[in-house]
Design an enzyme around this catalytic site. Structure first.
Site, PDB file in Angstrom:
ATOM      1  CB  SER A 292      28.292  35.178  36.225  1.00 14.62           C
ATOM      2  OG  SER A 292      28.622  34.069  35.432  1.00 14.62           O
ATOM      3  CG  HIS A 344      32.874  34.457  37.405  1.00 13.79           C
ATOM      4  ND1 HIS A 344      32.561  33.976  38.658  1.00 13.79           N
ATOM      5  CD2 HIS A 344      31.781  34.217  36.632  1.00 13.79           C
ATOM      6  CE1 HIS A 344      31.335  33.485  38.647  1.00 13.79           C
ATOM      7  NE2 HIS A 344      30.844  33.614  37.431  1.00 13.79           N
TER       8      HIS A 344
END
Length: 510
Positions: A292, A344
């Site tokens: 991610s 992230h």
């Protein structure tokens, strides 16, 4: 030569597009209104061209106000910090009544005031108004009156269609420079690693994940296993984690690879993932794995694409991309207890920095690349420094010192470093710290404090047989035989194969 407003209109558009490097922004279906744009010397010039005759000034005023309202409602991607609007009309004749007040420049109220200048070109004012337009656009040019020849009108229309097709093809080429290849390879690696996780005991088994290279701060700090920052990008925790990340990688990855090309895409993906992993290391001591961070790096790269091609970005992928990014960020923050939000955010910043570093094909901007290089280095160095010195890993650094002191039988250091770590609040390392400090107190003769640590430990981890055994030893030393026997029995129940537990129980039972 006679004047024809429609031919003059098309001729002006073609001149601005073909000769002066303006780009097409939008138009009415019948092409009676066209918007063009060009950035020059830090100022974005937006030219709206209309061919329409206004009999009365009031009708012209209404159209000017309509234009001002359109500008206020247009996408934010249209306007740069410094924008000038040039509202150009091509009419057969000027309004019959007084309209001189409308010639004055007006300021459109928006997030930032935007000046708009009016130009009205008819048979009498064509040369004067066109010269004023070119002067305001900082262009060295001059156009002559246009004939009413039908063939010339069709010729100018044909030229415009050709120019628009060329621009459309150029825009499409931006999205299809390269066929995506590497994205499939990256997906394949993640799937293979997931199968390996499953064969070794399961993708949700933390031992398996750490063995295969998950981000694990203790081993990064104690053993300098920095390679885990990269290897963790190819591991996933559970089938749903793998599926959602691979779908995101497929859609964002194919688009990014088509725009940036193979090598640029790979560098963006790896550098975005690296910076995302370092952000996780610096701001979270939890073990983590997943692609991610690198996927958010692709978001960052596409945002950079929007900076370089703002009009194309907002007309194509911009709105959808921003909505998806915002949804992902909201989910990340709302579920930060299970989602590594720092990876992230780090990946998003890293992707933008790496896209700035590699640049876009056909866009040679040395200053931007130098800036991207410096920003990437600053992010990497800053995150490593903060990870090594910041508060997030303070407890872990004390834990590592405790482990080293235990190996050397340095019980005073065990006590001091354990106390420092425990004073910082709740931690996943609290049981280990209490165990070692309790042992150190016992070895140095402070039996009361040793008992306090082990009593606290058995409440914290009631299934820890070693904690019950050590507490029994401490209570025996204090002369509390009955309490010691209770914990000795519990240790035997939890670990019946440990002979020393059985021996202590028998001794206390006599």
């Amino acid at each position: 030569m006679t004047y024809n407003e429609e031919t003059a209109y098309y001729k002006m558009i073609n001149r601005l597009l073909a000769v002066h490097g303006f780009t097409f922004v939008r138009a009415e279906e019948d092409l009676s209104v066209c918007w063009l744009e060009k950035k020059q010397n830090g100022i974005t010039h937006v030219v709206k061209l209309n061919y329409r005759t206004f009999t009365w000034a009031n009708h012209l005023k209404q159209d000017i106000l309509k234009t001002a309202n359109q500008i206020q409602n247009m996408s934010k991607g249209l306007f740069a910090k410094k924008t000038r609007i040039h509202n150009v009309y091509f009419g057969e004749q000027e309004p019959a009544d007084e309209w001189s007040k409308l010639k004055k420049p007006m300021i459109i109220k928006s997030k930032r005031p935007i000046p708009m200048q009016l130009y009205y070109l008819d048979g009498d004012s064509y040369e004067k108004e066109s010269e004023k337009l070119f002067r305001h656009l900082k262009l060295d040019d001059k156009v002559t009156l246009t004939s009413a020849d039908e063939q010339e009108l069709e010729l100018e229309k044909g030229r415009l269609r050709s120019l628009l097709v060329q621009q459309q093809q150029a825009n499409q080429a931006v999205f299809h420079r390269k066929k995506p290849l590497l994205v499939y390879g990256l997906i394949g690696i993640c799937v293979v690693m997931f199968l390996l996780e499953t064969l070794l005991g399961g993708s949700t088994d933390s031992t398996v994940l750490i063995e295969l290279g998950a981000k694990y701060n203790p081993l990064i700090l104690a053993e300098n296993e920095w390679w885990r920052i990269v290897s963790s990008m190819f591991l996933h925790i559970g089938a749903l984690h793998l599926l959602t990340n691979m779908l995101s990688l497929y859609y964002l990855g194919t688009l990014t690879e088509q725009i940036f090309g193979h090598r640029r895409f790979l560098l963006i993906y790896l550098l975005g993932g690296l910076i995302g992993g370092l952000a996780s290391f610096a701001f979270s001591d939890n073990p983590s794995a997943g692609a991610s961070g690198a996927i958010f790096g692709l978001f960052g790269a596409l945002i950079y694409f929007g900076v370089v091609y703002p009009k194309l970005f907002w007309r194509t992928i911009g709105n959808g991309l921003i909505v998806i990014l915002l949804i992902n960020l909201v989910i990340s923050f709302s579920a930060s207890h299970v989602i590594d939000v720092f990876a992230h955010l780090g990946g998003l910043a890293g992707g933008f920095a790496s896209a700035l570093l590699v640049g876009l094909p056909g866009k040679r901007n040395t200053r931007a690349r130098i800036g991207g290089t410096l920003l990437s280095i600053a992010l990497i160095a800053g995150l490593i420094w903060y990870g090594l010195t910041g508060s997030v890993n303070d407890t872990l650094r004390h834990v590592l010192k405790v482990e080293d002191a235990v190996k050397q039988n340095d019980y005073s250091s065990v006590i001091s470093d354990s106390t420092l770590a425990l004073d910082e609040g709740d931690s996943v390392y609290e049981p280990m710290l209490l165990f070692n400090r309790g042992l150190a107190y016992y070895k140095t003769g402070d039996i009361e404090k040793s008992a306090q640590d082990y009593e606290r430990l058995v409440k914290l981890t009631p299934e820890d047989h070693a904690a019950h055994y050590n507490l029994a030893l401490v209570l025996q030393t204090e002369g509390k035989k009955e309490e010691a026997l209770k914990h000795a029995k519990r240790a035997v129940e939890l670990a019946p194969d440990e002979s020393q537990y059985e021996q202590l129980q028998q001794k206390l039972s006599q």
